[in-house]
Design an enzyme around this catalytic site. Structure first.
Site, PDB file in Angstrom:
ATOM      1  N   ASP A  11       0.843  -1.193   0.000  1.00 17.92           N
ATOM      2  CA  ASP A  11       0.000   0.000   0.000  1.00 17.92           C
ATOM      3  C   ASP A  11       0.875   1.238   0.000  1.00 17.92           C
ATOM      4  O   ASP A  11       2.033   1.201   0.442  1.00 17.92           O
ATOM      5  CB  ASP A  11      -0.927   0.026   1.214  1.00 17.92           C
ATOM      6  N   GLY A  12       0.314   2.319  -0.502  1.00 19.84           N
ATOM      7  CA  GLY A  12       0.981   3.608  -0.512  1.00 19.84           C
ATOM      8  C   GLY A  12       0.075   4.658   0.092  1.00 19.84           C
ATOM      9  O   GLY A  12      -1.145   4.506   0.110  1.00 19.84           O
ATOM     10  N   GLU A  49       2.482   3.687  -4.271  1.00 22.13           N
ATOM     11  CA  GLU A  49       1.860   2.388  -4.564  1.00 22.13           C
ATOM     12  C   GLU A  49       2.811   1.512  -5.380  1.00 22.13           C
ATOM     13  O   GLU A  49       3.003   0.332  -5.072  1.00 22.13           O
ATOM     14  CB  GLU A  49       0.543   2.578  -5.332  1.00 22.13           C
ATOM     15  N   ASP A  71      -4.582  -2.433  -3.248  1.00 18.19           N
ATOM     16  CA  ASP A  71      -5.852  -1.741  -3.478  1.00 18.19           C
ATOM     17  C   ASP A  71      -5.713  -0.681  -4.563  1.00 18.19           C
ATOM     18  O   ASP A  71      -6.636   0.079  -4.817  1.00 18.19           O
ATOM     19  CB  ASP A  71      -6.403  -1.144  -2.175  1.00 18.19           C
ATOM     20  N   HIS A 127      -9.380  -0.558   2.813  1.00 20.30           N
ATOM     21  CA  HIS A 127     -10.034   0.149   3.919  1.00 20.30           C
ATOM     22  C   HIS A 127     -11.498  -0.247   4.076  1.00 20.30           C
ATOM     23  O   HIS A 127     -12.356   0.592   4.315  1.00 20.30           O
ATOM     24  CB  HIS A 127      -9.890   1.660   3.721  1.00 20.30           C
ATOM     25  N   ASP A 142      -1.429  -0.699   4.983  1.00 23.43           N
ATOM     26  CA  ASP A 142      -1.896   0.690   5.050  1.00 23.43           C
ATOM     27  C   ASP A 142      -1.347   1.395   6.289  1.00 23.43           C
ATOM     28  O   ASP A 142      -0.872   2.530   6.206  1.00 23.43           O
ATOM     29  CB  ASP A 142      -3.426   0.728   5.054  1.00 23.43           C
TER      30      ASP A 142
END
Length: 153
Positions: A11-12, A49, A71, A127, A142
């Site tokens: 995740d970023g 990302e 995501d 999320h 995240d």
């Protein structure tokens, strides 16, 4: 063939359109888990990302079977739909005849992918409050990305 398939949750995170950013990676491989994170003071979410995926694949020994969970539609669509092949063939120009954004990271990612036996790309819903098979890995990536972003401010 790799003995233990690896799962990489990536995740970023960034502040606004451009600013401090971070990435988070959770690697599950061979019965163990490794967490990686880092950041940049001036970046974008998309850069973070793609950086997360680069770091994940570079951290594993060559020759692995890896599934990357992200995501990021930007990342997953590029790799699954093979946009990078069109970009490379066109001299790293996109369909609008503009230079491809983040070319340096796409080239780094493609080099990292080539080191492995196979890399599969899976899009996960980020999320989400609902429990799912990949929620814990995505949530942890995240949290690592957000913490790394905050350390850049």
């Amino acid at each position: 063939m790799a003995l233990f398939p690896a799962h990489a949750y990536t995740d970023g995170a960034s502040s606004g359109r451009r600013g401090p950013g971070g990435y988070g990676v959770v690697l599950i491989h061979g019965g163990g888990t490794v967490e990686l994170s880092g950041g940049e003071a001036d970046t974008t979410n998309q850069r973070m990302e793609v950086t997360a995926a680069c770091v994940a694949l570079e951290a594993l020994a060559a020759g692995q079977e890896v599934t990357v969970f992200s995501d990021s539609s930007y990342l997953v669509n590029c790799m699954r739909r093979r946009w990078h092949e069109t970009w490379r063939a066109a001299g790293w120009v996109n369909a609008r005849r503009r230079p491809v954004a983040n070319r340096d990271l796409w080239e780094r990612l493609l080099a990292a992918v080539e080191r492995h036996e196979s890399v599969a790309w899976k899009k996960v819903r980020g999320h989400q409050k609902k429990d799912g098979p990949h929620r814990a890995g995505n949530d942890r990536a995240d949290k690592l990305a957000v913490a790394a972003k905050l350390s850049q401010t």
